[in-house]
Write a protein that holds these residues in place. Structure first.
Motif, PDB file in Angstrom:
ATOM      1  N   ARG A  48     -32.148  -0.010 -28.796  1.00 42.60           N
ATOM      2  CA  ARG A  48     -32.217   0.319 -30.885  1.00 42.60           C
ATOM      3  C   ARG A  48     -33.835  -0.076 -30.765  1.00 42.60           C
ATOM      4  O   ARG A  48     -34.896  -0.446 -30.960  1.00 42.60           O
ATOM      5  CB  ARG A  48     -31.715  -0.704 -31.610  1.00 42.60           C
ATOM      6  N   PHE A  49     -34.394   0.925 -31.392  1.00 40.92           N
ATOM      7  CA  PHE A  49     -35.910   1.130 -32.073  1.00 40.92           C
ATOM      8  C   PHE A  49     -35.525   1.407 -33.889  1.00 40.92           C
ATOM      9  O   PHE A  49     -34.847   2.225 -34.046  1.00 40.92           O
ATOM     10  CB  PHE A  49     -36.376   2.683 -32.158  1.00 40.92           C
ATOM     11  N   CYS A  50     -36.152   0.621 -34.081  1.00 42.99           N
ATOM     12  CA  CYS A  50     -36.564   0.334 -35.652  1.00 42.99           C
ATOM     13  C   CYS A  50     -37.153   0.687 -36.290  1.00 42.99           C
ATOM     14  O   CYS A  50     -38.601  -0.206 -35.764  1.00 42.99           O
ATOM     15  CB  CYS A  50     -36.505  -1.232 -36.726  1.00 42.99           C
ATOM     16  N   THR A  51     -37.585   1.367 -37.444  1.00 41.68           N
ATOM     17  CA  THR A  51     -38.894   1.611 -37.592  1.00 41.68           C
ATOM     18  C   THR A  51     -38.723   1.025 -38.902  1.00 41.68           C
ATOM     19  O   THR A  51     -37.353   0.577 -39.606  1.00 41.68           O
ATOM     20  CB  THR A  51     -39.129   2.729 -38.806  1.00 41.68           C
ATOM     21  N   SER A  52     -40.206   1.060 -39.686  1.00 36.69           N
ATOM     22  CA  SER A  52     -39.972  -0.648 -41.748  1.00 36.69           C
ATOM     23  C   SER A  52     -41.109   0.707 -41.920  1.00 36.69           C
ATOM     24  O   SER A  52     -41.759   1.126 -41.477  1.00 36.69           O
ATOM     25  CB  SER A  52     -39.986  -1.853 -40.889  1.00 36.69           C
ATOM     26  N   TRP A  53     -41.737  -0.046 -43.907  1.00 33.81           N
ATOM     27  CA  TRP A  53     -42.622  -0.020 -44.356  1.00 33.81           C
ATOM     28  C   TRP A  53     -43.856  -0.610 -43.602  1.00 33.81           C
ATOM     29  O   TRP A  53     -44.285   0.361 -43.634  1.00 33.81           O
ATOM     30  CB  TRP A  53     -42.534  -1.158 -45.375  1.00 33.81           C
ATOM     31  N   ALA A  54     -43.844  -1.704 -42.474  1.00 34.45           N
ATOM     32  CA  ALA A  54     -44.739  -1.922 -42.246  1.00 34.45           C
ATOM     33  C   ALA A  54     -45.449  -0.956 -40.910  1.00 34.45           C
ATOM     34  O   ALA A  54     -46.376  -1.284 -40.344  1.00 34.45           O
ATOM     35  CB  ALA A  54     -44.566  -3.655 -41.623  1.00 34.45           C
ATOM     36  N   THR A  55     -44.198  -0.415 -40.250  1.00 36.13           N
ATOM     37  CA  THR A  55     -44.852   0.475 -38.881  1.00 36.13           C
ATOM     38  C   THR A  55     -45.826   1.518 -38.926  1.00 36.13           C
ATOM     39  O   THR A  55     -46.169   1.737 -39.624  1.00 36.13           O
ATOM     40  CB  THR A  55     -43.280   1.168 -38.548  1.00 36.13           C
ATOM     41  N   ASN A  56     -46.716   0.974 -37.719  1.00 38.48           N
ATOM     42  CA  ASN A  56     -47.774   1.672 -37.466  1.00 38.48           C
ATOM     43  C   ASN A  56     -47.650   3.314 -37.385  1.00 38.48           C
ATOM     44  O   ASN A  56     -46.921   2.916 -36.378  1.00 38.48           O
ATOM     45  CB  ASN A  56     -48.615   0.797 -36.983  1.00 38.48           C
ATOM     46  N   GLU A  57     -48.125   3.927 -37.896  1.00 35.80           N
ATOM     47  CA  GLU A  57     -47.673   5.455 -38.008  1.00 35.80           C
ATOM     48  C   GLU A  57     -48.354   5.993 -36.738  1.00 35.80           C
ATOM     49  O   GLU A  57     -48.081   6.195 -36.027  1.00 35.80           O
ATOM     50  CB  GLU A  57     -48.364   6.025 -38.795  1.00 35.80           C
ATOM     51  N   GLN A  58     -49.879   5.330 -36.359  1.00 32.64           N
ATOM     52  CA  GLN A  58     -50.244   5.306 -34.697  1.00 32.64           C
ATOM     53  C   GLN A  58     -49.735   5.376 -33.660  1.00 32.64           C
ATOM     54  O   GLN A  58     -49.116   5.385 -32.815  1.00 32.64           O
ATOM     55  CB  GLN A  58     -52.109   4.517 -34.989  1.00 32.64           C
ATOM     56  N   ALA A  59     -48.972   3.685 -33.833  1.00 33.95           N
ATOM     57  CA  ALA A  59     -48.475   3.318 -33.049  1.00 33.95           C
ATOM     58  C   ALA A  59     -47.029   3.924 -32.563  1.00 33.95           C
ATOM     59  O   ALA A  59     -45.913   4.513 -31.178  1.00 33.95           O
ATOM     60  CB  ALA A  59     -47.476   2.142 -33.109  1.00 33.95           C
ATOM     61  N   VAL A  60     -46.118   5.241 -34.053  1.00 29.48           N
ATOM     62  CA  VAL A  60     -45.201   5.870 -33.082  1.00 29.48           C
ATOM     63  C   VAL A  60     -45.947   7.047 -32.796  1.00 29.48           C
ATOM     64  O   VAL A  60     -45.202   7.365 -31.264  1.00 29.48           O
ATOM     65  CB  VAL A  60     -44.772   6.131 -35.148  1.00 29.48           C
ATOM     66  N   GLU A  61     -46.704   7.327 -32.845  1.00 25.38           N
ATOM     67  CA  GLU A  61     -47.322   8.528 -32.035  1.00 25.38           C
ATOM     68  C   GLU A  61     -47.798   8.153 -30.900  1.00 25.38           C
ATOM     69  O   GLU A  61     -47.514   9.201 -29.989  1.00 25.38           O
ATOM     70  CB  GLU A  61     -48.549   9.267 -33.169  1.00 25.38           C
TER      71      GLU A  61
END
Lengths: 345, 345, 345, 345
Positions: free
Chosen positions: C318-331
């Motif tokens: 499971r991968f979760c994102t949130s209001w605080a997720t770092n955009e750079q980390a996603v990329e």
């Protein structure tokens, strides 16, 4: 209309009525601390060939189940039951009302096995899940099937290895023990589970079950929990006297055999008429799958319990026999069935 | 040793045993939905002269109390009871086990009144406190005292004004009704409380109480709560048959009168010997305050229940009479008492 | 290691911290009866365009669920939940601990529908069964799926026809509302269920959920039940202030959109690498089914949650994102994934 | 109007707000399994000079009490509390809702002692009574009184001799420890009871209490019970961070001293004006008995809490100070009081 609806339609075995009358004006200690209860406990211990068990008498099965389970489980602990288990279906959430989850497992024959338990244990891994702690089985099951001694031994070994208690609901225990092919005898039971009850209500008593606590850690303060749930009768000897009679001269086992023998007659009748059964059920509950027309004919003359509609054109009914079932009624039914089947086909 | 320990030492009134024997092989509907229960309900309604009440048969008093209270209270609602109330002392926290606080009120005679309730209501003012919602009384009380019709009417009026249910535990109701001076009759009861039970166990039955739900809002789904608490017997007619007998020809009230009359004989014996009583108790429970030496003499020959030690040199014992108490035993005791008192003084 | 484990790994939205600091020394009424809670309630009512609902602030989801359900259900009433429902799996039997059975229904996508409810109602026919009374759903579900407005309307209509309450667990409600294809908006919710909660913990708050009671009969004495379960904070405004911020300038919905948009980036990355997903989950939880070797590479660099082993050679995370997720980390992750996939294949 | 109503009217100590801001975007393990909670646990163990205790962080006092008590008690076991005990009065029956009776004992100063416990144990003699198993005390009590080290030691010795657990509700523990005359220090506590909690909410935290389990048998599976009662916060570090700050440089004890010192100023002011106090309360709660006219004057300018009406012409109010109380406000009040007293007399 003669009733095959259940095994609790008639009163008590005559010897029980006689005994209650004989001692009617004797003064007894109250709350199950009397000599009849003590004596019945001795007689049951002897029949079990086990003198270390504790025995408590409780008025009915649901009350026995909820009192026992709420006593042995800690708040976060749960019960595993077959989907068809009595506590999961027919006790109005009695176990949950004491705070415990009943985790139900689909089982085609109403029985549990290590294979069915394994995935449940795997699922419950940490403090976000309830902790499965007790396995509830009925023998016979609600579908009339029974555990062999071997199956029970394997299940209990699995439970012990995985820190699970095994509890056996013996509402119809006498009927399970009447099935020779299972090789299970009364004295085996305390070796094959942690606690169980010997059902009186469905096998000759007015009311009353004998709960047998095998595991030592269950015994402490059990009467406190009984009283808290209203499970101690003021005139507790009323159940003690009944179990004295049931355990005199093997009456309990004999009544079970009689129930099963009469059910066998019914089963033969269905077989003779090529009527299939829902499950291979060797005890006193028979579940024939009947063409709707035949089911209607039956219901016009006999009382039975509706079980399910396996398909559009068939109806499955439950037939029950008991210690009190009239032999003539069984024979009459067999003849009626044959006649109706001939006329239908 | 003859026992005056309690009013549940013997079996059942002979007419009950006879009736159970007569119908032993009749087939009945199960779970209290049979014709004996129906008939007993009709007979009780007639005795109450009230045909709108619902009546349920339950095996014992604690089970009745906990099933009823857990049905009518919402989670945050509490019961008010006299400190001596049975639910507050002798039911092992059965009510709390269903989630509800029992708020106890000191009362010298075991009775409650508007004056005793007022400060409780004042205290419980907002959502940080439980909400008192039901007043539990016993009649007779655990001290053998009774409510007059007038007292009960005032208490009920107060309850209605303050949104409190009034529930009357009638474990020994027949004995309260045998006290003429209270002007209370059976048919008054449904007008003076919201629910009550008519105790069978202590007045001629083997076991069984008849719970009477007066208030309409209690009636819905009550059997669900009964089943959940294990309070529905499979062979429910076992209680129905007993109440048929108890309500035939006023037997229930007559047995109560007999109990109270025999207690009166005991009371007179104590008075004659100048032995004071703990409370002015006009029913079948007597609490004499005895010099220790006399108490010992009594306990060497009769069974009684220890109540308390009012001071260093005295012992208070409870004497109970019942429908089954042996008249001769009462007379023997009176004579013994007189002899012992003479020898002691 | 960057964590995609869940949507509650970081603190609070900065505007919340700022607001708490600003009012730190103001003196407030306690227990949620302060002006911040009042104001937050007004703001939520406005966002819902519904001024008749009651709103209560509770510190967490499990506490909200158990307080609400134990308030609205009578003892013999049960909840129906999808097998995957949070109350059925991840709340340690919290609902059963309040006395109520959770009847679980298998559902491939974690959602319930009239077709899934019908057989449950058919099964529960009399007082031997619990009475199903409330349907619990999560939106999004625990599998990341969502209800369309149409589906929810049909479910609610079915519930109303069958005397079932509908309760919506909105732990991640903002994420459901960010899915345009479901045509569901915040103001629709009070028309489509009887009660729901707006989750703060997983969408920008430190802690805190806003329970919205739509149906009038739920409102009475609710704070009593809250207090009884320890669900009233002394400094209740701590949650009020947070919801003031979340409902200022649509922040709540914006944060949900952000979570979902970042999850979309992850999803696209998996799609690009031909990695299938466990369910068509349009919200902020993604469940890729990965070759074991790839799963290991991922877990060596990123934190995720193990979901299941669909077969011997694959692992579902499971991968979760949130209001605080770092955009750079996603990329970064997307690029890593592409590299690893190339090297693996 | 300045408020002396309670010690939970303001937010959090500034160092707490600062810490929460500093780590706001750090990613943490959830459910209290993070490094801040671990570190706070270490710091508390060090302050207690006891490294064997288990420590759990829970959002509020009622939630802590009910989670703890339901964990350690078996179904038939009961709590003994002073009549004024928080669980007996101000928690809406939270303990009873978990199934346990709270047996209340009248106590003039809100404290318990062996002399008060003895008759309770004598009363509860068999399975018809609940089994008293745990003694609940608050220190300071709800009347602002404190236990001396000697009193606590005697009470605990008595408990150990009689198989009773001793649990100390430390909602205001810091204030008790600020009273030098009791000779009680923080590190004494684990030696003088079986479990206790260190209250954060009333001494500088936004919310949060630290439950300390001393006795080994309490520790097993405790987090299961926490989760079941909704007592595990997803972002558990929110409490961990707060306790890190409270236990850095003795802040926790210093804040308690400050509260008590300011209360002393109030007390002196009342003494100077010859206003008696309800109880000899050396902590941060003062209960002056005021002529009604003076009470009205006070209430027109300051917020306080109504305690009781000791007689027709007097009113007892509660004044609370805290870590956040404004020194100037205390001085202003002292001056006002003096002026009003002069004008009244």
């Amino acid at each position: 209309m003669y009733s095959f609806q259940n095994d609790y339609s008639e009163g008590a075995h005559p010897s029980i009525l006689r005994a209650l009358e004989t001692i009617n004006y004797h003064q007894n200690n109250s709350y199950g601390l009397d000599e009849h209860c003590d004596n019945a406990r001795d007689m049951i211990q002897e029949a079990l060939e086990n003198y270390g068990v504790d025995i408590h008498f409780i008025a009915g099965g649901t009350l026995t189940n909820l009192t026992f389970l709420s006593h042995v489980l800690r708040p976060y602990e749960a019960v595993i039951s077959a989907e068809t288990g009595h506590i999961n279906t027919h006790e109005t959430g009695a176990i949950e009302a004491t705070g415990h989850k009943v985790f139900s497992v689909a089982s085609s024959d109403g029985k549990l096995s290590p294979d069915l338990l394994r995935p449940v244990l795997k699922l419950h891994e940490n403090e976000h899940w309830v902790e499965p702690r007790l396995v509830y089985i009925s023998n016979p099951t609600e579908l009339g099937t029974v555990y062999t001694k071997q199956e029970l031994a394997e299940l209990y070994a699995y439970c012990k290895r995985h820190n699970l208690y095994l509890y056996l609901d013996g509402a119809r225990l006498a009927m399970a023990l009447a099935v020779k092919e299972s090789y299970l005898t009364l004295k085996d039971i305390p070796d094959l589970c942690d606690a169980f009850y010997i059902g009186g209500t469905k096998n000759g008593a007015m009311f009353g079950e004998a709960l047998v606590l095998v595991r030592d850690e269950f015994k402490d303060h059990f009467r406190f929990n009984m009283k808290q749930h209203g499970a101690i009768l003021a005139k507790g000897w009323m159940i003690g006297v009944q179990f004295e009679e049931l355990f005199r001269d093997n009456l309990y086992l004999e009544l079970g055999k009689r129930s099963v023998a009469l059910a066998k007659t019914l089963k033969d009748a269905f077989a003779k008429c090529n009527i299939p059964l829902l499950a291979e059920a060797p005890t006193n509950q028979i579940f024939p799958i009947l063409p709707d027309e035949l089911a209607e004919k039956i219901n016009a003359k006999y009382l039975t319990t509706f079980q399910c509609k396996p398909d559009e054109e068939h109806t499955c009914l439950r037939f029950c026999t008991s210690w009190a079932t009239n032999e003539q009624a069984v024979e009459d039914f067999a003849r009626d069935l044959e006649n109706w089947t001939l006329s239908v086909s």
